[in-house]
Design a protein around this motif. Sequence first.
Motif, short mmCIF file in Angstrom:
data_model
loop_
_atom_site.label_atom_id
_atom_site.label_comp_id
_atom_site.label_asym_id
_atom_site.label_seq_id
_atom_site.Cartn_x
_atom_site.Cartn_y
_atom_site.Cartn_z
N ASP A 47 -34.01 -27.91 -18.29
CA ASP A 47 -32.67 -28.13 -17.74
C ASP A 47 -32.64 -29.36 -16.84
O ASP A 47 -31.69 -30.16 -16.88
CB ASP A 47 -32.23 -26.90 -16.94
CG ASP A 47 -31.83 -25.74 -17.82
OD1 ASP A 47 -31.69 -25.95 -19.04
OD2 ASP A 47 -31.67 -24.62 -17.30
N ALA A 97 -32.76 -32.53 -18.88
CA ALA A 97 -31.47 -32.78 -19.54
C ALA A 97 -30.44 -33.32 -18.56
O ALA A 97 -29.68 -34.23 -18.88
CB ALA A 97 -30.97 -31.49 -20.19
N ARG A 98 -30.44 -32.77 -17.32
CA ARG A 98 -29.47 -33.24 -16.33
C ARG A 98 -29.78 -34.67 -15.90
O ARG A 98 -28.89 -35.52 -15.80
CB ARG A 98 -29.47 -32.32 -15.11
CG ARG A 98 -28.82 -30.99 -15.32
CD ARG A 98 -28.58 -30.29 -13.99
NE ARG A 98 -29.81 -30.14 -13.21
CZ ARG A 98 -30.67 -29.15 -13.35
NH1 ARG A 98 -30.44 -28.20 -14.24
NH2 ARG A 98 -31.75 -29.08 -12.59
N GLY A 115 -29.29 -37.09 -18.81
CA GLY A 115 -27.97 -37.06 -19.42
C GLY A 115 -27.97 -36.46 -20.80
O GLY A 115 -26.92 -36.37 -21.45
N GLU A 142 -25.36 -33.44 -22.45
CA GLU A 142 -24.00 -33.43 -21.93
C GLU A 142 -22.96 -33.59 -23.03
O GLU A 142 -21.80 -33.27 -22.84
CB GLU A 142 -23.83 -34.52 -20.86
CG GLU A 142 -24.38 -34.11 -19.50
CD GLU A 142 -23.81 -32.78 -19.01
OE1 GLU A 142 -22.59 -32.57 -19.08
OE2 GLU A 142 -24.61 -31.95 -18.56
N ASP A 145 -25.12 -21.25 -22.40
CA ASP A 145 -25.17 -21.70 -21.01
C ASP A 145 -24.77 -20.59 -20.04
O ASP A 145 -25.40 -20.42 -18.99
CB ASP A 145 -24.20 -22.88 -20.81
CG ASP A 145 -24.61 -24.10 -21.59
OD1 ASP A 145 -25.60 -24.74 -21.21
OD2 ASP A 145 -23.93 -24.42 -22.60
N ARG A 171 -26.05 -27.68 -16.00
CA ARG A 171 -25.65 -29.04 -16.35
C ARG A 171 -24.18 -29.21 -15.96
O ARG A 171 -23.43 -28.24 -15.82
CB ARG A 171 -25.90 -29.32 -17.82
CG ARG A 171 -25.19 -28.44 -18.81
CD ARG A 171 -25.78 -28.63 -20.20
NE ARG A 171 -25.14 -27.76 -21.18
CZ ARG A 171 -24.18 -28.16 -22.02
NH1 ARG A 171 -23.77 -29.41 -22.02
NH2 ARG A 171 -23.66 -27.31 -22.90
N ALA A 172 -23.76 -30.45 -15.79
CA ALA A 172 -22.47 -30.75 -15.16
C ALA A 172 -21.30 -30.06 -15.85
O ALA A 172 -20.43 -29.47 -15.19
CB ALA A 172 -22.25 -32.26 -15.12
N SER A 173 -21.24 -30.11 -17.18
CA SER A 173 -20.10 -29.53 -17.88
C SER A 173 -20.08 -28.01 -17.75
O SER A 173 -19.01 -27.40 -17.59
CB SER A 173 -20.12 -29.94 -19.36
OG SER A 173 -21.37 -29.62 -19.95
#
Length: 293
Positions: free
Chosen positions: A83, A86-87, A90, A93, A143, A275-277
Motif C-alpha cells: 500500500d 502504491a501511494r 502513484g 490511483e 479497498d 490510497r487517496a481515492s
Amino acid sequence: MILRDLPPPAMLRSYAALAEAGSVTAAGEALGVTHAAISQQVRALEAHLGVALVERRGRSVGLTEAGEELAVAVTGGFALISDAVARISGRGEGRPVQVTTTPMFAAYWLMPRLAGFRERFPEVELMLNPSPHRLPLAPGGVDIAIRHGKGDWAGVDSELLVPSEYVIVAAPELVQGRRIAQPQDLLGLPWLQELGTNEVDEWLASQGVTEARTRVQTHLPGNFVLEAARRGEGLAATTRALIEEDLATGALTVLFNRGQVEEGYFIVTRPGPLRASAAKFARWLRAQKPAAD
C-alpha cells in the motif's frame, strides 16, 4: 525493531506467498519462481526460526499454529508495504475504488446516496461488489468493505457506520386479520431470507421458536428481499435504517423489534492509510453516519 534479528526477506516473501496462495505451486506462480524454490525458502525459514510452520499433506499444505500466527503478521506487513509503495509511487490511483457490502445494504442504503458522492468526487471511479460473502481486503483488490456484525474482525480496522435496530417486518395485507402477539404467531406465514445468511433462523431460535414452519422460506438476493416483502410475499428480517421510507409510507409494518443491539454496519479497511481515492470514499461514508439522538 532490530532488523538484523529478522529472517531474510526472501524467506518471508516466499512464506507470505505460500500462506496466501495455499499451495507451493500457486505460490511459485505468484512470485514467478519454481515450486522447488518456494519449498527451499520455507524450509530455510523453519530452520532459521527453529519451529515448524507448515504441515505437508500430500500435494497440499497446511499451517501449524505457529505458522498461522506468522502468516497473519507477514501477509499483513507485506500488504502495508504494498500500500505504501502504491501511494508513494502513484501506482494504483488509476484503478477504481473497490467496495463490497451485502446486496440488501447496497440496494437500500448505499445506492440511494451514491449520487451525492459522484457529485462531490466526480474524479473517483467506483466498483461496487454486492455479495453476501465476506470478501478479503487485499492490495490491488477490495479497498473498503461495509460489513454487518460486531466490528471485532481480526486483522482489520473497523468503524461503526450504521447501528442496527433489528426488526421483523411485513406488508400490512400479509398479516391483516391475524393476531400477532408473540413470535410463535408467525408460524405458518411465509418467510423471505437473504441468500447466504441465516438471520431468520437465528432470530426465531433466539425467541424459542424451534417448531418446523408449515411453509418454507424463499431465499433471494438481498436486493430482492424487501421488494418481495412490499408485495406481501413474506416476512423479512432487516435493519430499520434500510426501511425508514417504507415505514413512513406504510408499505411495511414492524411486527417485532429487538431494539438497539451490539451489531451494526461497519466501515472495514486494512490497517494503515488508504490510497487517496479510497480515502475520499471513506471520508464521504463517515459523513453519511446518522446523527446521534
